[in-house]
Design a protein around this motif. Structure first.
Motif, short mmCIF file in Angstrom:
data_model
loop_
_atom_site.label_atom_id
_atom_site.label_comp_id
_atom_site.label_asym_id
_atom_site.label_seq_id
_atom_site.Cartn_x
_atom_site.Cartn_y
_atom_site.Cartn_z
N GLY A 126 0.81 -1.22 0.00
CA GLY A 126 0.00 0.00 0.00
C GLY A 126 0.84 1.26 0.00
N CYS A 127 1.95 1.28 0.75
CA CYS A 127 2.84 2.44 0.77
C CYS A 127 3.39 2.72 -0.62
CB CYS A 127 4.01 2.20 1.73
SG CYS A 127 3.55 2.23 3.47
N PHE A 128 3.84 1.67 -1.29
CA PHE A 128 4.39 1.84 -2.64
C PHE A 128 3.32 2.36 -3.61
CE2 PHE A 128 5.00 0.22 -6.93
CZ PHE A 128 6.22 0.81 -7.25
N ILE A 180 8.17 3.89 4.38
CA ILE A 180 8.53 5.22 3.86
C ILE A 180 9.42 5.09 2.63
CG2 ILE A 180 9.83 7.32 4.39
CD1 ILE A 180 8.76 6.96 7.33
N LEU A 181 10.36 4.16 2.65
CA LEU A 181 11.23 3.95 1.48
C LEU A 181 10.43 3.50 0.27
CD1 LEU A 181 14.35 2.27 3.14
CD2 LEU A 181 14.20 4.57 2.16
N LEU A 182 9.44 2.63 0.47
CA LEU A 182 8.62 2.17 -0.65
C LEU A 182 7.71 3.28 -1.17
CD1 LEU A 182 7.81 -1.48 0.38
CD2 LEU A 182 9.16 -0.72 -1.58
N ALA A 183 7.19 4.12 -0.30
CA ALA A 183 6.40 5.26 -0.75
C ALA A 183 7.28 6.19 -1.59
CB ALA A 183 5.81 6.01 0.43
N PHE A 184 8.51 6.40 -1.15
CA PHE A 184 9.46 7.23 -1.90
C PHE A 184 9.81 6.57 -3.23
CE2 PHE A 184 13.83 8.60 -2.92
CZ PHE A 184 13.58 9.95 -3.10
N LEU A 185 10.00 5.26 -3.24
CA LEU A 185 10.29 4.55 -4.48
C LEU A 185 9.12 4.68 -5.46
CD1 LEU A 185 12.17 2.65 -6.10
CD2 LEU A 185 11.02 0.74 -4.97
N GLY A 186 7.90 4.54 -4.97
CA GLY A 186 6.73 4.73 -5.82
C GLY A 186 6.69 6.13 -6.41
N TYR A 187 7.00 7.12 -5.57
CA TYR A 187 7.07 8.51 -6.00
C TYR A 187 8.11 8.69 -7.11
CZ TYR A 187 8.89 13.31 -5.57
OH TYR A 187 9.38 14.56 -5.82
N ARG A 188 9.30 8.15 -6.89
CA ARG A 188 10.40 8.28 -7.88
C ARG A 188 10.07 7.57 -9.19
NH1 ARG A 188 13.88 12.12 -7.60
NH2 ARG A 188 15.14 10.81 -8.93
N ILE A 189 9.48 6.40 -9.09
CA ILE A 189 9.09 5.67 -10.31
C ILE A 189 8.03 6.45 -11.08
CG2 ILE A 189 7.87 3.61 -11.14
CD1 ILE A 189 9.48 2.03 -9.03
N ALA A 190 7.08 7.03 -10.36
CA ALA A 190 6.04 7.83 -11.02
C ALA A 190 6.66 9.05 -11.70
CB ALA A 190 4.99 8.27 -10.01
#
Length: 128
Positions: free
Chosen positions: A41-43, A108-118
């Motif tokens: 969900g975070c990602f 938090i790292l996965l949310a950031f990774l999702g952000y960066r991928i987007a």
């Protein structure tokens, strides 16, 4: 009408949470199912709200359906809290601290990774 989109997303998210939790269920005391669900969900939320915030194609109703409804009911902070308490009550202090650290730091790292991928997928689409 907005409530309908949240309700529909919530319905689908809670069914998905239950299904994934059953599929990943492990009986060793560590709540791997909830951890997996919350990290996924975070990602997804990091990725989706970045896309939604930068795209005129994502309607407000879609954000309510996917972000608030689906991901909001798919992930579960209350279950994380109760499971952490249970680990402490059973004397599984190492597992409890691992669960807390994995949930927060990796989340938090996965949310950031999702952000960066987007961001990178948006840039790639603009360059084409």
């Amino acid at each position: 009408m907005k409530v309908f989109f949240v309700m529909l997303g919530g319905f689908l998210g809670s069914i998905s949470r239950y299904s994934v939790g059953e599929w990943i269920h492990i009986d060793n005391g560590f709540p791997l199912g909830t951890l997996s669900i919350n990290l996924i969900g975070c990602f997804i939320l990091g990725w989706f709200f970045t896309i939604a915030g930068r795209s005129r194609k994502v309607r407000a109703e879609d954000s309510l359906l996917i972000g608030t409804g689906f991901i909001g009911s798919f992930t579960t902070f209350s279950t994380f809290s109760v499971e952490t308490m249970q680990l402490f009550q059973h004397g599984l202090f190492g597992q409890a601290f691992l669960y807390i650290l994995a949930s927060t730091i990796v989340g938090i790292l996965l949310a950031f990774l999702g952000y960066r991928i987007a961001l990178s997928s948006k840039r790639g689409a603009e360059e084409k």
